[in-house]
Design a protein around this motif. Sequence first.
Motif, PDB file in Angstrom:
ATOM      1  N   ILE A 173     -13.383 -24.257 -17.329  1.00  0.00           N
ATOM      2  CA  ILE A 173     -13.338 -22.815 -17.560  1.00  0.00           C
ATOM      3  C   ILE A 173     -14.756 -22.265 -17.422  1.00  0.00           C
ATOM      4  CG2 ILE A 173     -12.725 -20.973 -19.166  1.00  0.00           C
ATOM      5  CD1 ILE A 173     -10.881 -22.951 -20.566  1.00  0.00           C
ATOM      6  N   ALA A 174     -14.934 -21.323 -16.525  1.00  0.00           N
ATOM      7  CA  ALA A 174     -16.232 -20.667 -16.350  1.00  0.00           C
ATOM      8  C   ALA A 174     -16.124 -19.227 -16.842  1.00  0.00           C
ATOM      9  CB  ALA A 174     -16.666 -20.699 -14.889  1.00  0.00           C
ATOM     10  N   VAL A 175     -17.075 -18.810 -17.680  1.00  0.00           N
ATOM     11  CA  VAL A 175     -17.103 -17.451 -18.212  1.00  0.00           C
ATOM     12  C   VAL A 175     -18.372 -16.777 -17.699  1.00  0.00           C
ATOM     13  CG1 VAL A 175     -17.099 -16.023 -20.281  1.00  0.00           C
ATOM     14  CG2 VAL A 175     -15.859 -18.194 -20.269  1.00  0.00           C
ATOM     15  N   LYS A 176     -18.214 -15.786 -16.848  1.00  0.00           N
ATOM     16  CA  LYS A 176     -19.350 -15.076 -16.260  1.00  0.00           C
ATOM     17  C   LYS A 176     -19.488 -13.710 -16.929  1.00  0.00           C
ATOM     18  CE  LYS A 176     -18.716 -17.325 -11.752  1.00  0.00           C
ATOM     19  NZ  LYS A 176     -19.977 -18.107 -11.768  1.00  0.00           N
ATOM     20  N   ASP A 177     -20.625 -13.478 -17.564  1.00  0.00           N
ATOM     21  CA  ASP A 177     -20.922 -12.194 -18.186  1.00  0.00           C
ATOM     22  C   ASP A 177     -21.390 -11.238 -17.093  1.00  0.00           C
ATOM     23  OD1 ASP A 177     -22.103 -10.008 -19.548  1.00  0.00           O
ATOM     24  OD2 ASP A 177     -22.454 -11.257 -21.313  1.00  0.00           O
ATOM     25  N   LEU A 178     -20.586 -10.222 -16.803  1.00  0.00           N
ATOM     26  CA  LEU A 178     -20.889  -9.321 -15.698  1.00  0.00           C
ATOM     27  C   LEU A 178     -21.971  -8.300 -16.048  1.00  0.00           C
ATOM     28  CD1 LEU A 178     -17.257  -8.659 -14.411  1.00  0.00           C
ATOM     29  CD2 LEU A 178     -18.912 -10.348 -13.598  1.00  0.00           C
ATOM     30  N   ILE A 179     -22.300  -8.170 -17.329  1.00  0.00           N
ATOM     31  CA  ILE A 179     -23.351  -7.229 -17.745  1.00  0.00           C
ATOM     32  C   ILE A 179     -24.698  -7.937 -17.852  1.00  0.00           C
ATOM     33  CG2 ILE A 179     -24.138  -5.678 -19.576  1.00  0.00           C
ATOM     34  CD1 ILE A 179     -21.205  -5.082 -20.187  1.00  0.00           C
ATOM     35  N   ARG A 180     -24.725  -9.046 -18.574  1.00  0.00           N
ATOM     36  CA  ARG A 180     -25.975  -9.783 -18.764  1.00  0.00           C
ATOM     37  C   ARG A 180     -26.276 -10.768 -17.630  1.00  0.00           C
ATOM     38  NH1 ARG A 180     -28.266  -9.199 -23.702  1.00  0.00           N
ATOM     39  NH2 ARG A 180     -27.001  -8.259 -25.353  1.00  0.00           N
ATOM     40  N   LYS A 181     -25.293 -10.976 -16.742  1.00  0.00           N
ATOM     41  CA  LYS A 181     -25.455 -11.879 -15.592  1.00  0.00           C
ATOM     42  C   LYS A 181     -25.750 -13.318 -16.045  1.00  0.00           C
ATOM     43  CE  LYS A 181     -25.022  -8.280 -12.934  1.00  0.00           C
ATOM     44  NZ  LYS A 181     -23.731  -8.016 -12.257  1.00  0.00           N
ATOM     45  N   THR A 182     -25.027 -13.771 -17.047  1.00  0.00           N
ATOM     46  CA  THR A 182     -25.160 -15.152 -17.519  1.00  0.00           C
ATOM     47  C   THR A 182     -23.822 -15.866 -17.376  1.00  0.00           C
ATOM     48  OG1 THR A 182     -24.668 -14.464 -19.797  1.00  0.00           O
ATOM     49  CG2 THR A 182     -27.001 -14.572 -19.150  1.00  0.00           C
ATOM     50  N   ASP A 183     -23.872 -17.196 -17.352  1.00  0.00           N
ATOM     51  CA  ASP A 183     -22.669 -18.014 -17.191  1.00  0.00           C
ATOM     52  C   ASP A 183     -22.556 -19.019 -18.334  1.00  0.00           C
ATOM     53  OD1 ASP A 183     -22.411 -16.673 -14.843  1.00  0.00           O
ATOM     54  OD2 ASP A 183     -22.934 -18.353 -13.545  1.00  0.00           O
ATOM     55  N   ARG A 184     -21.320 -19.302 -18.722  1.00  0.00           N
ATOM     56  CA  ARG A 184     -21.031 -20.392 -19.651  1.00  0.00           C
ATOM     57  C   ARG A 184     -19.835 -21.162 -19.118  1.00  0.00           C
ATOM     58  NH1 ARG A 184     -20.046 -17.841 -25.335  1.00  0.00           N
ATOM     59  NH2 ARG A 184     -19.685 -15.934 -24.166  1.00  0.00           N
ATOM     60  N   SER A 185     -19.721 -22.423 -19.499  1.00  0.00           N
ATOM     61  CA  SER A 185     -18.595 -23.228 -19.026  1.00  0.00           C
ATOM     62  C   SER A 185     -18.049 -24.088 -20.167  1.00  0.00           C
ATOM     63  CB  SER A 185     -19.017 -24.118 -17.852  1.00  0.00           C
ATOM     64  OG  SER A 185     -20.043 -25.012 -18.237  1.00  0.00           O
ATOM     65  N   TYR A 186     -16.746 -24.363 -20.072  1.00  0.00           N
ATOM     66  CA  TYR A 186     -16.059 -25.171 -21.068  1.00  0.00           C
ATOM     67  C   TYR A 186     -15.121 -26.137 -20.345  1.00  0.00           C
ATOM     68  CZ  TYR A 186     -17.507 -21.168 -23.911  1.00  0.00           C
ATOM     69  OH  TYR A 186     -18.224 -20.174 -24.501  1.00  0.00           O
ATOM     70  N   LYS A 187     -14.731 -27.199 -21.055  1.00  0.00           N
ATOM     71  CA  LYS A 187     -13.765 -28.146 -20.507  1.00  0.00           C
ATOM     72  C   LYS A 187     -12.617 -28.309 -21.498  1.00  0.00           C
ATOM     73  CE  LYS A 187     -16.913 -30.735 -17.512  1.00  0.00           C
ATOM     74  NZ  LYS A 187     -17.482 -32.063 -17.168  1.00  0.00           N
ATOM     75  N   VAL A 188     -11.400 -28.335 -20.959  1.00  0.00           N
ATOM     76  CA  VAL A 188     -10.198 -28.460 -21.790  1.00  0.00           C
ATOM     77  C   VAL A 188      -9.325 -29.558 -21.196  1.00  0.00           C
ATOM     78  CG1 VAL A 188      -8.177 -27.297 -22.728  1.00  0.00           C
ATOM     79  CG2 VAL A 188     -10.275 -26.006 -22.319  1.00  0.00           C
ATOM     80  N   LYS A 189      -8.877 -30.489 -22.038  1.00  0.00           N
ATOM     81  CA  LYS A 189      -7.981 -31.555 -21.573  1.00  0.00           C
ATOM     82  C   LYS A 189      -6.618 -31.360 -22.227  1.00  0.00           C
ATOM     83  CE  LYS A 189      -9.651 -35.654 -20.919  1.00  0.00           C
ATOM     84  NZ  LYS A 189     -10.185 -37.030 -21.142  1.00  0.00           N
ATOM     85  N   SER A 190      -5.565 -31.334 -21.404  1.00  0.00           N
ATOM     86  CA  SER A 190      -4.227 -31.125 -21.949  1.00  0.00           C
ATOM     87  C   SER A 190      -3.172 -31.703 -21.020  1.00  0.00           C
ATOM     88  CB  SER A 190      -3.964 -29.624 -22.158  1.00  0.00           C
ATOM     89  OG  SER A 190      -2.644 -29.403 -22.586  1.00  0.00           O
ATOM     90  N   ARG A 191      -2.094 -32.184 -21.612  1.00  0.00           N
ATOM     91  CA  ARG A 191      -0.940 -32.661 -20.829  1.00  0.00           C
ATOM     92  C   ARG A 191       0.204 -31.648 -20.873  1.00  0.00           C
ATOM     93  NH1 ARG A 191       1.150 -38.821 -21.466  1.00  0.00           N
ATOM     94  NH2 ARG A 191      -1.112 -39.047 -21.293  1.00  0.00           N
ATOM     95  N   ASN A 192       0.029 -30.570 -21.624  1.00  0.00           N
ATOM     96  CA  ASN A 192       1.086 -29.577 -21.778  1.00  0.00           C
ATOM     97  C   ASN A 192       1.287 -28.786 -20.484  1.00  0.00           C
ATOM     98  OD1 ASN A 192       1.336 -30.346 -24.449  1.00  0.00           O
ATOM     99  ND2 ASN A 192      -0.099 -28.773 -25.164  1.00  0.00           N
ATOM    100  N   SER A 193       2.505 -28.296 -20.301  1.00  0.00           N
ATOM    101  CA  SER A 193       2.783 -27.430 -19.151  1.00  0.00           C
ATOM    102  C   SER A 193       2.131 -26.067 -19.327  1.00  0.00           C
ATOM    103  CB  SER A 193       4.298 -27.265 -18.961  1.00  0.00           C
ATOM    104  OG  SER A 193       4.898 -28.500 -18.658  1.00  0.00           O
ATOM    105  N   THR A 194       1.972 -25.629 -20.583  1.00  0.00           N
ATOM    106  CA  THR A 194       1.321 -24.358 -20.895  1.00  0.00           C
ATOM    107  C   THR A 194       0.113 -24.623 -21.771  1.00  0.00           C
ATOM    108  OG1 THR A 194       3.443 -23.193 -20.796  1.00  0.00           O
ATOM    109  CG2 THR A 194       1.624 -22.071 -21.897  1.00  0.00           C
ATOM    110  N   VAL A 195      -1.021 -24.033 -21.415  1.00  0.00           N
ATOM    111  CA  VAL A 195      -2.267 -24.257 -22.151  1.00  0.00           C
ATOM    112  C   VAL A 195      -2.784 -22.913 -22.668  1.00  0.00           C
ATOM    113  CG1 VAL A 195      -4.584 -25.253 -22.071  1.00  0.00           C
ATOM    114  CG2 VAL A 195      -2.790 -26.155 -20.561  1.00  0.00           C
ATOM    115  N   GLU A 196      -3.196 -22.906 -23.943  1.00  0.00           N
ATOM    116  CA  GLU A 196      -3.772 -21.707 -24.546  1.00  0.00           C
ATOM    117  C   GLU A 196      -5.164 -22.052 -25.063  1.00  0.00           C
ATOM    118  OE1 GLU A 196      -2.600 -19.313 -28.469  1.00  0.00           O
ATOM    119  OE2 GLU A 196      -1.123 -19.006 -26.847  1.00  0.00           O
ATOM    120  N   TYR A 197      -6.127 -21.154 -24.818  1.00  0.00           N
ATOM    121  CA  TYR A 197      -7.509 -21.444 -25.195  1.00  0.00           C
ATOM    122  C   TYR A 197      -8.177 -20.157 -25.679  1.00  0.00           C
ATOM    123  CZ  TYR A 197     -12.197 -23.483 -25.003  1.00  0.00           C
ATOM    124  OH  TYR A 197     -13.443 -23.955 -25.326  1.00  0.00           O
TER     125      TYR A 197
END
Length: 217
Positions: A131-155
Motif C-alpha cells: 500500500i502506497a500513500v502519496k500526500d498530494l499537498i506535502r508531496k511525501t510518500d509512505r508505504s505499508y505491507k499487509v498479508k492476508s488470505r481473505n477474499s476481502t481485505v480491510e485496512y
Amino acid sequence: MTRGVRPPAPSLKAKAINQTAVECTWTGPRNVVYGIFYATSFLDLYRNPKSLTTSLHNKTVIVSKDEQYLFLVRVVVPYQGPLSDYVVVKMIPDSRLPPRHLHVVHTGKTSVVIKWESPYDSPDQDLLYAIAVKDLIRKTDRSYKVKSRNSTVEYTLNKLEPGGKYHIIVQLGNMSKDASIKITTVSLSAPDALKIITENDHASSVLEKPGFKGKAF
C-alpha cells in the motif's frame, strides 16, 4: 470473379480481461454471422485455428492461461467476408492481476478505512499487498505491507492530516498491476473564538476550541 462491391473488412479489438478470458469487439455489417478465429501462432491461425461464431459484434473467448494468442474475425454466413487485421493478445499472469473493487469504507479527520477484494476468488495462500500513500499537498510518500488470505481485505490508514489530499495505491507484490483511489480527509472546523492581546512591543493571539483542549495543532 463476382460482380458487386467488396464488403468492408471488420475492425477488430481484443484484450485480456483476466487470466483466461479475452473480450473481442468489432465493427462490420449487420444481420450476418461472424467467425472468430484464434491460435497461438500464425501457422495455426491460418491453417488450423480454433473458432467461434456469433451474430453479435462482441464475444468473450475462453483460452488457456499464460499464453499469447492471435485473433482475427470475418463474416462466415451468408458469404465468406474479408479477414480483419489480426490482433495479438498476451494473457494476464496470475501474479499481475490488480486488487478488485478498492474503495473507502470510512473517512475521518486523521484516518481512512479502505477495503478491497483479492485479485481472484478464495486465495489458497497468504497474499502480500503493498500500500502506497502519496500526500498530494506535502508531496511525501509512505508505504505499508499487509498479508492476508481473505477474499476481502480491510485496512486502516492512520496519522493522516485533517483536510489532507491523498492518492492511495494497492498492488499485489512488486510486479502486479495496481488499483488506486484519491481521498480527502475531513477538515477541522474553524476555532470558536479568536482574541488578540496587544502589548507594548508584541501581540498575542488566543484561539478557543472546546473539545480539543490539550491537543496540539
